[in-house]
Structures are given as C-alpha cells and as structure tokens.
Design a protein around this motif. Structure first.
Motif, PDB file in Angstrom:
ATOM      1  N   LEU A 266       8.625 -23.712 -24.135  1.00 54.66           N
ATOM      2  CA  LEU A 266       8.063 -24.950 -24.670  1.00 54.66           C
ATOM      3  C   LEU A 266       8.378 -25.061 -26.160  1.00 54.66           C
ATOM      4  O   LEU A 266       8.329 -24.070 -26.889  1.00 54.66           O
ATOM      5  CB  LEU A 266       6.557 -24.986 -24.457  1.00 54.66           C
ATOM      6  N   PRO A 267       8.690 -26.276 -26.625  1.00 54.60           N
ATOM      7  CA  PRO A 267       9.012 -26.449 -28.053  1.00 54.60           C
ATOM      8  C   PRO A 267       7.813 -26.136 -28.947  1.00 54.60           C
ATOM      9  O   PRO A 267       6.671 -26.170 -28.502  1.00 54.60           O
ATOM     10  CB  PRO A 267       9.378 -27.927 -28.160  1.00 54.60           C
ATOM     11  N   LYS A 268       8.092 -25.871 -30.197  1.00 55.01           N
ATOM     12  CA  LYS A 268       7.041 -25.544 -31.152  1.00 55.01           C
ATOM     13  C   LYS A 268       6.880 -26.689 -32.147  1.00 55.01           C
ATOM     14  O   LYS A 268       7.850 -27.200 -32.673  1.00 55.01           O
ATOM     15  CB  LYS A 268       7.407 -24.262 -31.892  1.00 55.01           C
ATOM     16  N   ASN A 269       5.630 -27.065 -32.381  1.00 49.62           N
ATOM     17  CA  ASN A 269       5.297 -28.041 -33.407  1.00 49.62           C
ATOM     18  C   ASN A 269       5.165 -27.284 -34.723  1.00 49.62           C
ATOM     19  O   ASN A 269       4.280 -26.440 -34.875  1.00 49.62           O
ATOM     20  CB  ASN A 269       3.987 -28.750 -33.051  1.00 49.62           C
ATOM     21  N   LEU A 270       6.028 -27.564 -35.673  1.00 49.51           N
ATOM     22  CA  LEU A 270       6.021 -26.841 -36.942  1.00 49.51           C
ATOM     23  C   LEU A 270       4.779 -27.110 -37.778  1.00 49.51           C
ATOM     24  O   LEU A 270       4.478 -26.357 -38.708  1.00 49.51           O
ATOM     25  CB  LEU A 270       7.280 -27.193 -37.741  1.00 49.51           C
TER      26      LEU A 270
ATOM     27  N   ARG B 267      -0.013 -34.549 -35.711  1.00 48.35           N
ATOM     28  CA  ARG B 267       1.191 -34.610 -36.538  1.00 48.35           C
ATOM     29  C   ARG B 267       2.219 -33.658 -35.941  1.00 48.35           C
ATOM     30  O   ARG B 267       1.911 -32.519 -35.612  1.00 48.35           O
ATOM     31  CB  ARG B 267       0.895 -34.201 -37.972  1.00 48.35           C
ATOM     32  N   VAL B 268       3.453 -34.144 -35.808  1.00 50.29           N
ATOM     33  CA  VAL B 268       4.510 -33.375 -35.151  1.00 50.29           C
ATOM     34  C   VAL B 268       5.739 -33.311 -36.034  1.00 50.29           C
ATOM     35  O   VAL B 268       6.138 -34.302 -36.633  1.00 50.29           O
ATOM     36  CB  VAL B 268       4.922 -34.039 -33.816  1.00 50.29           C
ATOM     37  N   GLN B 269       6.319 -32.130 -36.089  1.00 50.00           N
ATOM     38  CA  GLN B 269       7.609 -31.929 -36.729  1.00 50.00           C
ATOM     39  C   GLN B 269       8.342 -30.861 -35.918  1.00 50.00           C
ATOM     40  O   GLN B 269       7.742 -29.855 -35.549  1.00 50.00           O
ATOM     41  CB  GLN B 269       7.443 -31.478 -38.180  1.00 50.00           C
ATOM     42  N   VAL B 270       9.614 -31.092 -35.636  1.00 49.97           N
ATOM     43  CA  VAL B 270      10.373 -30.160 -34.802  1.00 49.97           C
ATOM     44  C   VAL B 270      11.454 -29.460 -35.616  1.00 49.97           C
ATOM     45  O   VAL B 270      11.856 -29.937 -36.668  1.00 49.97           O
ATOM     46  CB  VAL B 270      10.989 -30.883 -33.587  1.00 49.97           C
ATOM     47  N   ALA B 271      11.915 -28.335 -35.093  1.00 48.62           N
ATOM     48  CA  ALA B 271      12.893 -27.510 -35.807  1.00 48.62           C
ATOM     49  C   ALA B 271      14.322 -28.019 -35.681  1.00 48.62           C
ATOM     50  O   ALA B 271      15.154 -27.743 -36.538  1.00 48.62           O
ATOM     51  CB  ALA B 271      12.812 -26.074 -35.302  1.00 48.62           C
ATOM     52  N   GLU B 272      14.622 -28.751 -34.596  1.00 49.11           N
ATOM     53  CA  GLU B 272      15.980 -29.253 -34.415  1.00 49.11           C
ATOM     54  C   GLU B 272      15.964 -30.633 -33.779  1.00 49.11           C
ATOM     55  O   GLU B 272      15.039 -30.987 -33.065  1.00 49.11           O
ATOM     56  CB  GLU B 272      16.809 -28.281 -33.562  1.00 49.11           C
ATOM     57  N   THR B 273      16.998 -31.406 -34.063  1.00 43.70           N
ATOM     58  CA  THR B 273      17.131 -32.741 -33.481  1.00 43.70           C
ATOM     59  C   THR B 273      17.638 -32.620 -32.061  1.00 43.70           C
ATOM     60  O   THR B 273      18.736 -32.102 -31.829  1.00 43.70           O
ATOM     61  CB  THR B 273      18.109 -33.595 -34.315  1.00 43.70           C
ATOM     62  N   LYS B 274      16.831 -33.045 -31.112  1.00 47.83           N
ATOM     63  CA  LYS B 274      17.225 -33.051 -29.703  1.00 47.83           C
ATOM     64  C   LYS B 274      16.184 -33.832 -28.907  1.00 47.83           C
ATOM     65  O   LYS B 274      15.221 -34.343 -29.463  1.00 47.83           O
ATOM     66  CB  LYS B 274      17.386 -31.639 -29.148  1.00 47.83           C
ATOM     67  N   GLU B 275      16.389 -33.916 -27.593  1.00 46.53           N
ATOM     68  CA  GLU B 275      15.448 -34.630 -26.740  1.00 46.53           C
ATOM     69  C   GLU B 275      14.276 -33.721 -26.377  1.00 46.53           C
ATOM     70  O   GLU B 275      14.477 -32.547 -26.050  1.00 46.53           O
ATOM     71  CB  GLU B 275      16.140 -35.121 -25.470  1.00 46.53           C
ATOM     72  N   TYR B 276      13.067 -34.286 -26.430  1.00 42.13           N
ATOM     73  CA  TYR B 276      11.847 -33.565 -26.084  1.00 42.13           C
ATOM     74  C   TYR B 276      11.065 -34.382 -25.071  1.00 42.13           C
ATOM     75  O   TYR B 276      11.175 -35.605 -25.021  1.00 42.13           O
ATOM     76  CB  TYR B 276      10.981 -33.354 -27.331  1.00 42.13           C
TER      77      TYR B 276
END
Length: 135
Positions: free
Chosen positions: A29-33, A96-105
């Motif tokens: 699962l992606p991580k919210n920074l 509030r969300v921020q992701v580590a890389e640009t991609k589809e989530y």
C-alpha cells in the motif's frame, strides 16, 4: 510431469487476479508522506459511504491534496469544504496527502478504509456493497 504442471498452475492462478489496492499489506500500500504531520488520517470516525468502488487518479510528487474523509464533498475524492457548513454538523476533517512519486493511485471512495486515503479493499465487505444500491 503433467501432474506437476497442473499443481503449479493451480498455485499461480489465484495470483493472476491480484490487485495491489485490494490487499491489506503495508509494504504494498502507498505511503502518505504527511500522515505523521497531519493527524486527520487517525480520526476514529468513519465518513458516509460515497461509492462502493475506489477512484483511480494520478497524483503528482510533492503536491499536497486534501482527501475528503466525511464523504459529503461534491468533488470526490477531494475535499471541497462541505465539512465547514455548521448546519451539517460534520466533525471530520480532510486528510492531507502527499506521495513520494508521480503515478496512479487508488483512493478510497467508501470512506471506510483503515489506510486513509488509499484503498485497502474494505469496499468489498457486504454491508458496504449493500449501502449503495445500483441504479
């Protein structure tokens, strides 16, 4: 040899339909920074079920987003400030969300996920599927 191939196929077949957003595995699962900075992701309340399917969207690296956690926004899956209307008495805040890389989530639209704002497959539970009727 044929028996061995058959057993091998049976073990591989379930993995062919594997989707990352539907499994509760923290490594996948992606991580919210921003989850350690803004604690809205740790709210105990669950929002109103907006939809029974996740929303696939491209999120950009280093850009901050506000994910609607109350389920009342008209700009789903993002917040439009509806929770600020005092007449609605909504106590939830956007995540509030921020992701580590640009991609589809895959962002959760049922608002019942335990890995806010990302979908963890909770929408597959029967009570969530029954909450939103097909049109």
């Amino acid at each position: 040899m044929l028996l061995t191939i058959s057993k091998f196929t049976c073990k591989i077949k379930p993995l062919m339909n594997y989707r990352v957003y539907s499994k509760k595995i923290d490594e996948i699962l992606p991580k919210n920074l921003l989850e350690d900075i803004y604690t809205a992701a740790q709210q105990k309340q669950l929002g109103v079920i907006y939809d029974k399917r996740p929303f696939k969207i491209t999120l950009e690296k280093d850009k901050k987003y506000n994910w609607c956690s109350c389920g009342m926004s008209r700009q789903q899956p993002f917040c439009d400030g509806t929770h600020k209307n005092q007449k609605l008495r909504i106590t939830m805040k956007p995540v509030r969300v921020q992701v580590a890389e640009t991609k589809e989530y895959w962002l959760c639209n049922c608002k019942q996920t335990s890995h806010r704002p990302f979908c963890d497959g909770t929408h597959r539970q029967q009570h969530i599927q029954d909450a939103i009727k097909k049109y």
